[in-house]
Structures are given as C-alpha cells and as structure tokens.
Write an enzyme that holds these catalytic residues in place. Sequence first.
Site, PDB file in Angstrom:
ATOM      1  CG  HIS A   1       9.241  -0.161  -1.876  1.00  0.00           C
ATOM      2  ND1 HIS A   1       8.276  -0.156  -2.855  1.00  0.00           N
ATOM      3  CD2 HIS A   1       8.585  -0.296  -0.699  1.00  0.00           C
ATOM      4  CE1 HIS A   1       7.081  -0.268  -2.293  1.00  0.00           C
ATOM      5  NE2 HIS A   1       7.242  -0.358  -0.985  1.00  0.00           N
TER       6      HIS A   1
ATOM      7  CD  GLU B   1       6.146  -1.811   2.421  1.00  0.00           C
ATOM      8  OE1 GLU B   1       5.101  -2.059   3.024  1.00  0.00           O
ATOM      9  OE2 GLU B   1       6.231  -0.910   1.571  1.00  0.00           O
TER      10      GLU B   1
ATOM     11  CD  GLU C   1       3.079  -4.143  -0.987  1.00  0.00           C
ATOM     12  OE1 GLU C   1       4.208  -3.803  -0.587  1.00  0.00           O
ATOM     13  OE2 GLU C   1       2.213  -3.331  -1.378  1.00  0.00           O
TER      14      GLU C   1
ATOM     15  CG  ASP D   1       6.428  10.307  -6.636  1.00  0.00           C
ATOM     16  OD1 ASP D   1       5.652  11.248  -6.424  1.00  0.00           O
ATOM     17  OD2 ASP D   1       6.513   9.313  -5.887  1.00  0.00           O
TER      18      ASP D   1
ATOM     19  CB  CYS E   1      -1.177  -0.311  -1.693  1.00  0.00           C
ATOM     20  SG  CYS E   1      -0.182  -1.366  -0.632  1.00  0.00           S
TER      21      CYS E   1
ATOM     22  CG  HIS F   1       3.479   8.053  -2.051  1.00  0.00           C
ATOM     23  ND1 HIS F   1       4.314   8.155  -0.994  1.00  0.00           N
ATOM     24  CD2 HIS F   1       3.434   6.726  -2.345  1.00  0.00           C
ATOM     25  CE1 HIS F   1       4.768   6.965  -0.636  1.00  0.00           C
ATOM     26  NE2 HIS F   1       4.263   6.073  -1.450  1.00  0.00           N
TER      27      HIS F   1
ATOM     28  CB  CYS G   1       1.355  -3.987  -4.551  1.00  0.00           C
ATOM     29  SG  CYS G   1      -0.161  -3.276  -3.955  1.00  0.00           S
TER      30      CYS G   1
HETATM   31  O1  FUB Z   1       3.824   3.462  -0.970  1.00  0.00           O
HETATM   32  C1  FUB Z   1       2.648   3.090  -1.632  1.00  0.00           C
HETATM   33  C2  FUB Z   1       2.413   1.619  -1.430  1.00  0.00           C
HETATM   34  O2  FUB Z   1       2.247   1.341  -0.049  1.00  0.00           O
HETATM   35  C3  FUB Z   1       3.567   0.740  -1.831  1.00  0.00           C
HETATM   36  O3  FUB Z   1       3.576   0.407  -3.165  1.00  0.00           O
HETATM   37  C4  FUB Z   1       3.386  -0.433  -0.965  1.00  0.00           C
HETATM   38  O4  FUB Z   1       4.531  -1.217  -0.851  1.00  0.00           O
HETATM   39  C5  FUB Z   1       2.974   0.188   0.328  1.00  0.00           C
HETATM   40  O5  FUB Z   1       4.076   0.585   1.067  1.00  0.00           O
HETATM   41 ZN    ZN Z   2       0.210  -3.352  -1.769  1.00  0.00          ZN
END
Ligand code: FUB
Ligand code: ZN
Length: 649
Positions: free
Chosen positions: A270, A322, A338, A191, A418, A141, A340
């Site tokens: 994801h 996810e 989620e 990444d 997040c 990350h 996000c």
């Molecule tokens: O991996 C970073 C963030 O954390 C992701 O975007 C979310 O899904 C959570 O896993």
């Molecule tokens: Zn999130």
Amino acid sequence: MLDSNITIKDEFWKRYIDLIKTEMIPFQWNVLHDQEDIKIDKERDDANIPSEKSHAIENFRIAAGRSEGHHYGWLFQDSDVYKWLESAANVYKITKDDQLKQMMDEVIELIKDTQEDDGYLSTFYQIDAPQLKFRKLFESHELYCAGHLIEAAVAHYQATDDDRLIEVVKKYVECIQTHFGPEEDKINGADGHQEIELALVKLYEVTKDESYLKLSEWFLEVRGQDPDFYRKQMEENIELGLDDRAPIMINNVYHQSHKPVTEQTEAVGHAVRLVYMAAAMADVAYHTKNEKLFKAAKRIWKNIVKKRMYITGGVGSTVHGEAFTFDFDLPNDTMYCETCAAIGLMFFAKAMMKNEVDAEYAHVMERALYNSVISGMALDGKHFFYVNPLEVNPEASQKDPGKSHVKSTRPSWFGCACCPPNIARTLTSLEKYLYSEKEDTLYVNIFMDHSGKISLNNQEIEIEQKVSFEDEGSLELSVDAPKAFTLGIRIPTWASNLSIKQDGSEIDFEVADGYAMIPVNEKIVLTLSFDVSVLMHQAHPKVRDDLGKVALQRGPFVYCMEETDNESDLHLMRLKNHIRAEKVSDSVLGSHVALKAQGEKRVIDEEWENVLYRTYKEPVYEEKDLTFIPYHLWANRSVGEMMVWVSKK
Ligand code: FUB
Ligand code: ZN
C-alpha cells in the site's frame, strides 16, 4: 530541527491557502457535521464502501455519550476530524480568527469527552467493538488515528500555545505504552497502517520526551519481525469468541510487514503506508543516528524515484491494494497515484534531506507538490481527486469496472475521505518544506515568495524570497544574519544557465550536491537569473506505457492535453515541434502559462467505417495545433479526455 516563522506571500500558493481558509475548512466542517448537502462518491465500484454521509463528528458524540447510535463509516473516520483540526490550527496560526478558534475548541472539548479514563480513544472500538481494542491491528487503524491526533495536537499547540490537546495525546500515548512494547506481556506488533511512527517523532520534537522517539523506533523495528503477527491476532480473537467475522487472508506485503523494515529494499504494498513508514524511518534515523534504518530508507527512496514514480510525483501503480507493483510498471490510466501518497512522498523527501544533502530530495518533493498533490483539489476548493491519473477517457471510467476508480471529474467528498483534509493540512504548512539545514548551511529547497525568520545554529536569519518563473526565471533572495553561514540554493532540474548576482555584481559560485553554495558574512541581496525552457521528457524504455511518448514540463509544472482544448481522441494526436510558452488568462483556470505546439492527428479514413481490422496501410496524419495546460489544472472546465504522455513524431 529547523525552527522558522515564515509568511507565505506567493500569489500562486496564496490562492490555494485562501481557498483552504475560506472554502475548504468551512466546507469540511459542514461535511464532518453532516450539514452539507453533497453527493458522497465511492472511491471505486465496491458495495462495501460507506458513502451516505461522513458521520465523523457524530461518531465522537456517540462515543462521548452525548448521542446514541452506532459508528458509521470507515474504521479510521476519526482521522478526518483530526486532519481537519490540524489544517484549522495551521490557518489559525496565520489568521488568529476567533470563529475558527471556537470551532477548534468545540472539537477539542468533544475529543476530551470521548477519551476514556485510561487514555484510549478510537470511536469505532469504543462504540461497537470494545472487546477488540488493540486486538485487530491489521485493519483497526487505532494507531493510525492516534498518529493523526498527535499531529493535530502538535499543530494546535504550535498555533495557540494551548496544551489541552497535547495533554489528551500524552494520556493516549501512555495508554499505548502500557499495551505495546517488547515485554512479553505486551503487544509485540505495530498498526497495519503506519502513521503513528512519524507522528511520535513530531511529539518528541515539541516535548523533548525521548520515550516518544523510542516508541516510534520500536514500532518501526517490530514491524515484520513476526510476519504471522496479524494472522495470530485475528485467529485468537475468533478462538476467544471476541470476533465473529470469518478469518481472511492477510497479505503482509500490503502492510510492509513481510520482513523487518531494515531488510526491506523496495517500495512494495500500500503506497500511503509505505511512504509514511519510510518518512518515519528517515526521521527516526536522523534523531537516533540509526544507520541501518537510514540505509533501508535510502534503498526504498532510490527504488521509488528511479523505478516506481510517475513524472507527476504520483506513486502507486495499481488500484488493487492502492499499491506499488514492480519496477517500471507505470500505467497511465489504471494507476492509483493517491493524493495522500504524493503528500507522503513529500514527507519522505523532507525527512531524507535532514539526514543527507542531495538536491534530488527537493527535486522530488517539488515534483510531487506542484503536480500530483495540487491536482487533488479543484480550483473551487470543494471538489477533490483521490486518484490522480495521467490519462483519462471518461467513457472508460464509466463503463470499465477496472477503471471505476479513475474519475474524470473531482467529486465533492468520498466515503473514504483521507485525501481532502490531507491536502488542506499540507498546503497550510508549506513553510515547513522550504528550507533544510546541515551544520552551518541553510539549504533553500523550494522557491516561493515569502519572508520571515529562521533559526540556524543558534542564530536567527532574516530571509525573503521573491520568485518568478512565468516569463524568465528569477529569484531574489535577501538574507540578513548576525554571524557568517553558508547558503545552499537548489539548482532545479528545470532551470538552465544560472547566474547569480550579489548586490548587483555577478559572482562565481561552487556547486555541491545540486546546490549553489554561497558564503554569507553580511546582509546581502542575491539575484538569481535562469532560463525556464520547455523540457520534453522521455521515460526509461522499460516503461511500456510511455514508449514512443513524451511529456512536457516547464518550471516545476508537468503539462497535459485536455479534450476541451484539443478535440477528442487525444490518443490519435502526436507532437511534432515548435513548442512555445504562452501566458494565458482564463476565467476558470486563472492566469497560467500554456504550451502551444505543432502536432498532427491521425486521420480515420472512410474504409474504417465498417471494419475493426485491415491489412496494414501507412497511416495518414493531418496538421493539428496542440495546447497543453499545467497538469494540476485539468478537470476544472468540462468533462473530457486528458493525457500527459503524448506520442511523438
Ligand atoms: O487507510 C487509511 C487511508 O484510506 C489510506 O491511507 C488511504 O490509502 C485510504 O485507503
Ligand atoms: Zn488519501
């Protein structure tokens, strides 16, 4: 790129923006500094999830040499700080509040102190694994966090004209350019979590430095070129003795690195990664005219909205990874959705509409915003959902490990935090989602009270919107511009019988790509009137979980039933008819439009007392009035069942 200076005045949205200003930003500041006495929840039952504290600021302090200790939290804990900073900058842009500036300055100085001489910046690797910098990209990350730092820097610069953080970012990107690229002696990979790609486009847009756009395009193009890239990196670290962790199986679909992005046809893996990537593909395609990239983005878009998106605009059908699963697989009570990911879908829609005029992009953006995104935040501004289900049974969430991620109340914070700061930065930048442009047409995408100025084709347009869809639908749009242009006003899928008056007299208009097209040559006031009736939706018959069920929508809001208004065992209820909208003022939920309907509830007769199965008998139902509230308001009163898709008689 559409430049604007807009002030949101909308009562509905101001409530959120004020909450973020007065509650969320100070609250999140305390959480990031470990100064808030809160219970940090695990996202799901998993012993490996850190959940004692945030430690995010302390990680920076340790990496900067101001404190001692180890890194704590997720590898991407730094991004919580960056997203906080981005929302704080968005708020500062409006308030110019001194205290907020001081808080931002404190964080910026800390970030500057943390940055290494070569520009590198990632607290986990600086503190605990310097030998693995950029060497473990499937999970590190580092560039995901860099992306959030870039977005924060852009927002801060736009709010303050102060380029301290932009300078930090330039130095970091230079470091990234030194290490990554097509040359043989550089890292030929991206990444594991897309984010830097879309952030670099924003950096390009403010600096006009083409190398940022090129780097973004390259990160997109290198993904999936060598599907073994992540495995090779991991194995090399082990061989060289740099990493003592046992090798693990790498699932390339999860990172969308199973094939080059231009060959991808479906939304897989994801969900947040996918939508962030697709947003960047559309953004880069817009600036570079890269047709292949745009076509691939469009294929992914169509796959999502035609086959893999919930009616709430949520995406991600499973907790495992996810992730997206397969076409029409949209379970309501085990899904992920989620917050996000819904936010990422908004980014994707916004980027697509830069390339192509089609009201579908704004329809979806609005669906996600008014439902899955704001459901992520409680009305107190201090509790958040990570996962936004369409059906909840609290007992199942408690006792079924397969549903441990489906919370029935919003926790105050998560080990993986997040979502809360993502909501904060999105809702404090709503003005960016209202309009789009194509040549000399200004497209009105989202209806929201505001006023301000927009630059279109070298002229400044003054614009004001006043909207209402509580009783009857109406939109008053005042525009003033020195030169002629065209206004394209989106016709929402939930509005019918649209009529438009110009300065009081009804006008004819053409409809193109879902927009009412109005030529503007002078200062005008348009008044749009439309019906906002209750829509009863059904899902494609292949969506197994929704068969025989309906979901209600009024205006942009999808509705749900809650136990607190309707008793328990919501699955026993079915909707008959006579749905009417009723304005309600509730001490917790505030003023909103509820839907009341005639329904019935299946009777559980005495014979069921001691049996689990019996030979078939025609079920008996009793009359039952049903109440529905806007989905985003659920779980603000008491713990109980909730359901969006309801059986229909
Ligand atoms: O991996 C970073 C963030 O954390 C992701 O975007 C979310 O899904 C959570 O896993
Ligand atoms: Zn999130």
